[in-house]
Design an enzyme around this catalytic site. Structure first.
Site, PDB file in Angstrom:
ATOM      1  N   GLU A  74      29.536  42.383   0.868  1.00  0.00           N
ATOM      2  CA  GLU A  74      29.649  40.807   0.952  1.00  0.00           C
ATOM      3  C   GLU A  74      30.738  40.022   0.276  1.00  0.00           C
ATOM      4  O   GLU A  74      30.711  39.601  -0.703  1.00  0.00           O
ATOM      5  CB  GLU A  74      28.246  40.075   0.529  1.00  0.00           C
ATOM      6  CG  GLU A  74      28.037  38.696   0.760  1.00  0.00           C
ATOM      7  CD  GLU A  74      27.027  38.135   0.134  1.00  0.00           C
ATOM      8  OE1 GLU A  74      26.653  36.844   0.462  1.00  0.00           O
ATOM      9  OE2 GLU A  74      26.060  38.768  -0.592  1.00  0.00           O
TER      10      GLU A  74
ATOM     11  N   LYS B 104      28.105  41.608   5.355  1.00  0.00           N
ATOM     12  CA  LYS B 104      27.661  40.344   5.305  1.00  0.00           C
ATOM     13  C   LYS B 104      28.775  39.342   4.941  1.00  0.00           C
ATOM     14  O   LYS B 104      29.421  39.290   4.047  1.00  0.00           O
ATOM     15  CB  LYS B 104      26.452  40.156   3.986  1.00  0.00           C
ATOM     16  CG  LYS B 104      25.764  38.764   3.808  1.00  0.00           C
ATOM     17  CD  LYS B 104      24.629  38.807   2.857  1.00  0.00           C
ATOM     18  CE  LYS B 104      24.005  37.462   3.045  1.00  0.00           C
ATOM     19  NZ  LYS B 104      22.789  37.278   2.008  1.00  0.00           N
TER      20      LYS B 104
END
Length: 295
Positions: free
Chosen positions: A176, A213
Site C-alpha cells: 500500500e 492497495k
C-alpha cells in the site's frame, strides 16, 4: 496458502473491509464511533472498547460474504476472540470472509517527498503468529506526498523487499503506497508510482503473489495494466479521506478496481445507535461500496 481463500480474493465480487486502525489512530476511530477519551483510562480499556466496536461490525448481519471478500485486522484484534473463536477463524468459518493482518508500525518522517514505513521489529515472529492464527495475507502502508522520483522509488523498493519476506511465509502481502489525495501533483505521483510498481512486479519470482492497495487514480482506469499483471491477485482502493459518497463515485469509474475502505466504511456508525439502526446503516454502506466495486 489457503487456495479457496486465494480464489475468493482473486475472482470474487465484493470489497475488502479495513478494520485495522491502530496505535495513534485508535482514539480517533473510537471518537468517530462516539466513544470519548473519558470512557477509558488506559490502553487495555481502549483496546477492549475498540474490539467491542469491531465485534459489533463483524457480527452484524450486514457484514456478510455476499458483499465482503476480506477484512483487514489489527494485531490486537487477531489475538482476541469473537464468541469463543479467534477473530480470523470467526471471520472465515462463520462469515466466509478472508482475514488479513496490518503489520506496519506507522510512518517515518517526511523525506524526499514521501513517508516510508518505520522499521518493523520482530516481523518474522509476527508473521509466524499470523500463519498460526490462520491469516491469509498482510497489509502495510507508506505515503507519497510529492511527485519525487527518488522518494517514490524508495517507497516501492521498501514495500517489495518486505513483501518478499512475507510471501516466504505463504502469506499474500497487500502493498500500500498511498498517494495523498490532497497532493498538488497527485497525477504525476501516480505516473511515477505505476512505473516503479511495474518494474518491481516484473522482477518477482513467478510463484510470488501480491495485492496492491492504491489511492483512487486521478485518471480513470489508470491502473488497468497492474490489475492484469500475473503476480497481482487483486488491486484494491483506499478511501484516503474522501467521504463514502465521493469514494464510491470515483471508484465506480475504475473497472476492476475494488474498495478497501476504512473510514468510508464505518462512516456514521456510532455506539449510540440501536442494533437495528446500526445494522441498517452498515447494510446501506456495504451495499453502496459493493456496487461501486463491481462496476
Amino acid at each position: 496458502m489457503n487456495m479457496e481463500q486465494l480464489e475468493r480474493i482473486r475472482t470474487g465480487k465484493g470489497f475488502i473491509a479495513a478494520l485495522d486502525q491502530s496505535g495513534g489512530s485508535t482514539p480517533k476511530a473510537l471518537l468517530q464511533y462516539g466513544i470519548k477519551e473519558d470512557r477509558y483510562s488506559n490502553e487495555e480499556e481502549m483496546y477492549g472498547l475498540v474490539h467491542g466496536m469491531r465485534t459489533r461490525i463483524i457480527k452484524s448481519p450486514a457484514f456478510n460474504s455476499k458483499h465482503i471478500l476480506g477484512s483487514i485486522l489489527f494485531e490486537n484484534t487477531m489475538d482476541r476472540f469473537i464468541d469463543g473463536r479467534l477473530t480470523a477463524d470467526y471471520l472465515w468459518e462463520e462469515k466466509g470472509i478472508v482475514p488479513f493482518l496490518k503489520i506496519d508500525q506507522g510512518l517515518a518522517e517526511l523525506e524526499d517527498g514521501v513517508q516510508l514505513m518505520k522499521p518493523i521489529p520482530g516481523l518474522d515472529d509476527l508473521l509466524k503468529q499470523a500463519v498460526k492464527r490462520n491469516i491469509f495475507g498482510t497489509k502495510m502502508r507508506s505515503l507519497i506526498k510529492e511527485a519525487n522520483p527518488i522518494g517514490i522509488k524508495k517507497i516501492v523498493e521498501q514495500q517489495f523487499a518486505i513483501a518478499k519476506q512475507i510471501a516466504g511465509y505463504g502469506l499474500v502481502p497487500i502493498i500500500e503506497p498511498e498517494v495523498d489525495i490532497l497532493s498538488a501533483d497527485k497525477e504525476q505521483s501516480e505516473k511515477l508510482l505505476r512505473d516503479e510498481l511495474s518494474t518491481q512486479l516484473s522482477a518477482l519470482g513467478k510463484d510470488v503473489k501480491v495485492m496492491l492497495k492504491l489511492s483512487i487514480p486521478t485518471e480513470d482506469n489508470f491502473y488497468s495494466d497492474l490489475i492484469g499483471e500475473p503476480h497481482v491477485v487483486r488491486v484494491v482502493a483506499l478511501s484516503g479521506g474522501y467521504t463514502q459518497a465521493e469514494a464510491n463515485e470515483k471508484l465506480a469509474h475504475n473497472h476492476g478496481l475494488i474498495a478497501s475502505f476504512s473510514r468510508a466504511l464505518s462512516q456514521g456508525l456510532t455506539d449510540q445507535l440501536t442494533d437495528d439502526e446500526f445494522n441498517a446503516m452498515l447494510a446501506k454502506s456495504t451495499q453502496d461500496i459493493y456496487e461501486a466495486s463491481i462496476k
